[in-house]
Design a protein around this motif. Structure first.
Motif, PDB file in Angstrom:
ATOM      1  N   TYR A 173      -2.238   6.319   6.991  1.00  0.00           N
ATOM      2  CA  TYR A 173      -1.319   5.212   6.703  1.00  0.00           C
ATOM      3  C   TYR A 173      -0.174   5.061   7.704  1.00  0.00           C
ATOM      4  O   TYR A 173       0.603   4.107   7.619  1.00  0.00           O
ATOM      5  CB  TYR A 173      -0.716   5.411   5.303  1.00  0.00           C
ATOM      6  CG  TYR A 173      -1.734   5.620   4.220  1.00  0.00           C
ATOM      7  CD1 TYR A 173      -2.699   4.652   3.963  1.00  0.00           C
ATOM      8  CD2 TYR A 173      -1.755   6.789   3.466  1.00  0.00           C
ATOM      9  CE1 TYR A 173      -3.648   4.839   2.967  1.00  0.00           C
ATOM     10  CE2 TYR A 173      -2.702   6.986   2.470  1.00  0.00           C
ATOM     11  CZ  TYR A 173      -3.642   6.004   2.219  1.00  0.00           C
ATOM     12  OH  TYR A 173      -4.579   6.188   1.236  1.00  0.00           O
TER      13      TYR A 173
ATOM     14  N   SER B  98       2.039   1.574   8.346  1.00  0.00           N
ATOM     15  CA  SER B  98       3.329   1.560   7.650  1.00  0.00           C
ATOM     16  C   SER B  98       4.442   1.023   8.548  1.00  0.00           C
ATOM     17  O   SER B  98       5.386   0.383   8.070  1.00  0.00           O
ATOM     18  CB  SER B  98       3.679   2.966   7.153  1.00  0.00           C
ATOM     19  OG  SER B  98       3.904   3.846   8.244  1.00  0.00           O
TER      20      SER B  98
ATOM     21  N   TYR C 146       3.793   8.102   7.889  1.00  0.00           N
ATOM     22  CA  TYR C 146       3.777   7.698   6.489  1.00  0.00           C
ATOM     23  C   TYR C 146       4.457   8.774   5.640  1.00  0.00           C
ATOM     24  O   TYR C 146       4.267   9.955   5.828  1.00  0.00           O
ATOM     25  CB  TYR C 146       2.343   7.501   6.021  1.00  0.00           C
ATOM     26  CG  TYR C 146       2.216   7.018   4.611  1.00  0.00           C
ATOM     27  CD1 TYR C 146       2.367   5.684   4.309  1.00  0.00           C
ATOM     28  CD2 TYR C 146       1.955   7.905   3.588  1.00  0.00           C
ATOM     29  CE1 TYR C 146       2.244   5.229   3.019  1.00  0.00           C
ATOM     30  CE2 TYR C 146       1.834   7.468   2.287  1.00  0.00           C
ATOM     31  CZ  TYR C 146       1.975   6.129   2.014  1.00  0.00           C
ATOM     32  OH  TYR C 146       1.857   5.682   0.731  1.00  0.00           O
TER      33      TYR C 146
ATOM     34  N   GLU D 136      -0.826   1.829   1.153  1.00  0.00           N
ATOM     35  CA  GLU D 136      -2.095   2.426   0.740  1.00  0.00           C
ATOM     36  C   GLU D 136      -3.095   1.353   0.309  1.00  0.00           C
ATOM     37  O   GLU D 136      -4.278   1.394   0.673  1.00  0.00           O
ATOM     38  CB  GLU D 136      -1.856   3.416  -0.407  1.00  0.00           C
ATOM     39  CG  GLU D 136      -1.141   4.682   0.014  1.00  0.00           C
ATOM     40  CD  GLU D 136      -0.965   5.639  -1.153  1.00  0.00           C
ATOM     41  OE1 GLU D 136      -1.849   5.675  -2.025  1.00  0.00           O
ATOM     42  OE2 GLU D 136       0.061   6.334  -1.196  1.00  0.00           O
TER      43      GLU D 136
ATOM     44  N   SER E  94      -4.362  -0.606   3.336  1.00  0.00           N
ATOM     45  CA  SER E  94      -5.266   0.213   4.157  1.00  0.00           C
ATOM     46  C   SER E  94      -6.644   0.308   3.541  1.00  0.00           C
ATOM     47  O   SER E  94      -7.666   0.124   4.218  1.00  0.00           O
ATOM     48  CB  SER E  94      -4.672   1.616   4.331  1.00  0.00           C
ATOM     49  OG  SER E  94      -3.416   1.569   4.968  1.00  0.00           O
TER      50      SER E  94
END
Length: 861
Positions: free
Chosen positions: A398, A402, A507, A521, A524
């Motif tokens: 992530y 992010s 992340y 999340e 993704s």
């Protein structure tokens, strides 16, 4: 003709180095080292061009020999048998061979008649087969984006081979005809790629991070004078400068064009074609006309991925992106080349020491990316982090996404267009990952290894590469949709299947606020799911899948063709695009040849060809890689089949509630292997839909007498809404399994797809007994698990050789950490595993083993 050109180029480049030696004060070692690099590279370029010229001459001579023998050879079959090997050198389709044979058999009069008929009776032109436009954005999360950028007239266009370039200018002069590729790169749209390094160094975020790091170091030190603090501050400024210039991209329009011309020459040496859908390319062109940055998010299979993506975008006048690359690729010459093509290098582990955060590095990376976005750069990075070692999409990392989301949230960019990208190859260009899956350490990239790999690639055949650019969709719209629908189902499924983030990435650190973690999340996982759905199945994927799941002991060509026809029909019904066309018998023969005798063996048995997979270690690991593309597609159906097998009683009755509970339990077990539904979907509803689809297509259940079609249709509609709308009485009604042979065989086939993974997870749980009262380093623990799997295979306790695989073992260890059974302490590159205090006993480990091993057991009586 090659030698004078290369010698001239070598001379000019060395004169340039000497110029740098005097003007830029380059030291003598760097001058010698640079000249040596140039000599080596130009030598290999010369060899490549020479080999290509020789291959071309061989093809020309072979074609002329074939034409001569075809014209003058006698008509008796036995006199032409000796020419079989010559004719095989030229690859014709059946229609082309027949047409050529008939043409040369005709006498002059017949030819005149034939030509007259052609002029008078114009035959219909057979258009190449069209393909559906795959990868449209989610109609629930991004309904507005789904209706934009799509040109209805191009949805059904045939696929394009990017390497077959025809100049689009109206007036074709001598230069255009003689140098079409050079003319192509000359005609490309010019983009500015501004450098932002100086702006980054002046940013307030970076200054604050420098001061914070200096204060932390000052507090850890025994010195407390102001002079020492100023020295620390100065050193951190120098480190920030060094980090930035080691990280940054030097994207160059000239280098992009030059590399594009080189790729036009080199790619045909090892790829038969690079295929894309023109409708998808048109969407990218339209998206590129906006002022919004395009964020390309491809699945990662090969180092060739980002090179080909930039190549395709450049040649379609779409701004080339900056590409996040691992710092392991920062090797001599190739690192500089990749940097000039758009790569910026990042660390794989941001915090090397547990509990010590590298605020300065994170600030440099975050600020650099923000300034690049603000300057109008497109970006590309791999959500999976690294290349997939198993052929299945990896769980997303992530960190970099992010930063993009945070840049949108804090107003750095008003919006961005996210572009999932699916990439697939008929044969993996980077070679296999067998060594790593068998527990051996990864080999680091070096200059020598890169040269050796390039030479091997250029002299091999890797078939076709297929790329699908999914529909660009608005980050703003997606964020708005997720924020408006933050509802967790009463059954808590979303919470069960939520992954643990990495603690060593951007992340989950000061860069990303807590309120945005769940959002990152969800985005993704949605992207990885979309990419997996739109990935085309290649011929090698289909053949490996059938051999490992249906014909491990081998099959005749006729059996394989019949199975492939059925598979193609099923994939067509599921709107899964295929990366191949033509008769199934030709597809099978082509895939067998491409995979080679190391993976697939052809034998003669009683005068009939038998195709057998090499289903033993280590070959089966590579064959599984190709099969896993389709295993991912059937994963949920396989889970349902396993659950049905477990909960069905002797009378073939299956409790609905028990079935759903078992399916969800198995979904939880395999949550690090597959993303089984989109984050905007309810998993239980998706499972019910899967059951309905299986029943409609394969009649796995017998319809109850009072369960009319209208009632069944009403239940399917109700499942699209909330749980409260379901008929509870109906859900408690048991299913009755069909006894038809086709239904039973299909359920057994589906059940076997995930058995290798379940075997790996079960043995991993069994081996945790070695951790009772002790701790082990990760490499020791994995080695013990691999040895146990091999032992059980030799004893016949396990069935599948592909169970010996490191990636599923690592995923199982992650899962057991999440289930609060294992604990892991990481520092630098070492990871120490031990059981949780309340689980540190044989009974707990045995309970875990039984919980997983039940999925391998026979159905209850």
């Amino acid at each position: 003709m090659f030698i004078p050109v290369l010698f001239s180029l070598f001379t000019y480049l060395n004169l340039f180095l000497i110029f740098l030696f005097f003007v830029k004060k380059m030291d003598l070692f760097n001058l010698f080292y640079g000249s040596l690099q140039l000599t080596i590279v130009l030598f290999f370029v010369y060899l490549i061009l020479l080999m290509k010229w020789i291959n071309k001459m061989v093809d020309i001579v072979t074609n002329r020999i074939f034409d001569t023998f075809s014209r003058f050879s006698p008509k008796e079959n036995h006199q032409t048998d000796s020419l079989t090997t010559i004719s095989q050198l030229k690859r014709f389709s059946k229609e082309q061979q027949l047409r050529k044979k008939n043409f040369f058999k005709d006498d002059a009069k017949d030819r005149e008649t034939h030509l007259f008929d052609i002029k008078e009776n114009v035959a219909e032109v057979e258009m190449p087969p069209s393909r559906p436009l795959m990868g449209l954005s989610c109609d629930y999360c991004t309904s507005v984006s789904r209706e934009s950028l799509v040109n209805k007239t191009t949805e059904k266009f045939a696929l394009n081979n990017i390497l077959d370039h025809t100049p689009t200018i109206q007036k074709n002069g001598f230069f255009q005809r003689t140098f079409p590729h050079l003319n192509q790169v000359y005609q490309l749209k010019k983009f500015d790629y501004p450098q932002v390094a100086e702006v980054v160094l002046k940013d307030d975020r970076l200054k604050r991070a420098t001061e914070k790091t200096a204060l932390q170091q000052f507090a850890d030190s025994e010195k407390n004078d102001d002079e020492f603090y100023q020295e620390l501050l100065k050193n951190n400024h120098k480190r920030a400068h060094k980090l930035l210039y080691g990280m940054r991209s030097t994207l160059s329009d000239f280098l992009l064009r030059f590399t594009s011309w080189v790729l036009y020459k080199l790619l045909p040496c090892f790829l038969s074609c690079v295929v894309a859908h023109p409708g998808q390319i048109n969407m990218l062109k339209e998206a590129g006309k906006t002022s919004l940055p395009l964020i390309f998010l491809p699945l990662h299979r090969s180092h060739l991925d980002y090179i080909l993506i930039s190549f395709i975008l450049l040649n379609n006048n779409v701004r080339s992106p900056l590409v996040a690359a691992g710092d392991n690729l920062r090797i001599p010459f190739f690192g500089s080349l990749l940097r000039g093509l758009g790569a910026f290098f990042i660390k794989r582990r941001v915090d090397p020491i547990m509990g010590r955060k590298d605020f300065l590095y994170k600030a440099v990376l975050h600020t650099y990316m923000n300034e690049c976005l603000r300057a109008g750069h497109n970006m590309e990075f791999f959500l999976e982090g690294g290349r997939t070692r198993t052929g299945k999409p990896c769980m997303p990392k992530y960190g970099i996404l992010s930063v993009i989301v945070e840049a949108f949230m804090d107003g750095t960019i008003e919006d961005a267009l996210l572009v999932p990208v699916s990439v697939n190859y008929e044969k993996l260009v980077d070679g296999n990952f067998v060594r790593e899956q068998l527990g051996q350490p990864k080999e680091m990239e070096t200059f020598g290894a890169a040269i050796k790999g390039i030479w091997h690639v250029l002299n091999s055949d890797y078939g076709m590469m297929r790329i699908d650019f999914n529909q660009p969709f608005s980050l703003r719209e997606l964020v708005k949709t997720f924020n408006q629908s933050k509802k967790v189902p009463a059954n808590g499924l979303k919470k069960i299947l939520k992954s643990n983030p990495s603690t060593t990435s951007l992340y989950g650190t000061d860069v990303v606020s807590d309120e945005h973690k769940s959002l990152v999340e969800s985005i993704s996982k949605h992207i990885i799911y979309d990419c997996a759905k739109s990935t085309s199945a290649m011929s090698t994927n289909a053949l490996a899948f059938l051999l490992l799941t249906k014909f491990r002991e081998g099959a005749t060509i006729k059996e394989l063709v019949s199975a492939l026809d059925s598979l193609r029909n099923e994939l067509d019904q599921a709107r899964k695009d295929l990366g191949f066309t033509g008769d199934s018998i030709d597809v099978v023969n082509y895939a067998v040849e491409l995979l080679g005798p190391g993976l697939v063996r052809k034998e003669k048995v009683n005068g009939e060809d038998i195709i057998k997979p090499i289903a033993i270690l280590p070959n089966v690991i590579e064959l599984t890689y190709y099969s896993n593309t389709l295993v991912t597609h059937f994963a949920l159906e396989s889970i349902v089949a396993i659950a049905i097998h477990i909960v069905a009683n002797a009378a073939g009755r299956v409790s609905h509630l028990e079935l759903i509970e078992t399916v969800l339990d198995l979904c939880s077990l395999l949550q690090y292997e597959f993303i089984l539904c989109k984050p905007c979907q309810n998993l239980e509803h998706v499972v019910l839909g899967c059951l309905d689809d299986l029943n409609v297509r394969h009649n796995i259940f017998v319809a109850a007498e009072n369960d009319t079609e209208q009632v069944a249709r009403s239940k399917r509609i109700a499942r699209q809404f909330d749980d409260d709308d379901l008929d509870e009485a109906a859900t408690e009604k048991p299913y009755i399994l069909s006894s038809e042979t086709s239904a039973v065989e299909h359920l057994n086939f589906l059940r076997g797809l995930l058995m290798p993974l379940i075997e790996t997870y079960a043995v991993t749980a069994f081996t945790l007994e070695k951790l009772v009262g002790r701790s082990l380093l990760e490499n020791e623990l994995i080695s013990n698990i691999l040895n146990e799997i091999r032992l059980q295979l030799s004893q016949g306790s396990l069935e599948y050789e592909e169970s010996v695989s490191v990636d599923p073992i690592k995923n199982a260890l992650k899962l057991y950490q999440k289930w609060d059974i294992l604990e892991c302490h990481a520092e630098n590159k070492l990871r120490l595993y031990y059981l949780k205090e309340n689980q540190d006993n044989t009974e707990s480990v045995n309970f875990l083993y039984q919980r997983i091993n039940k999925f391998r057991q026979s159905p209850k009586n």
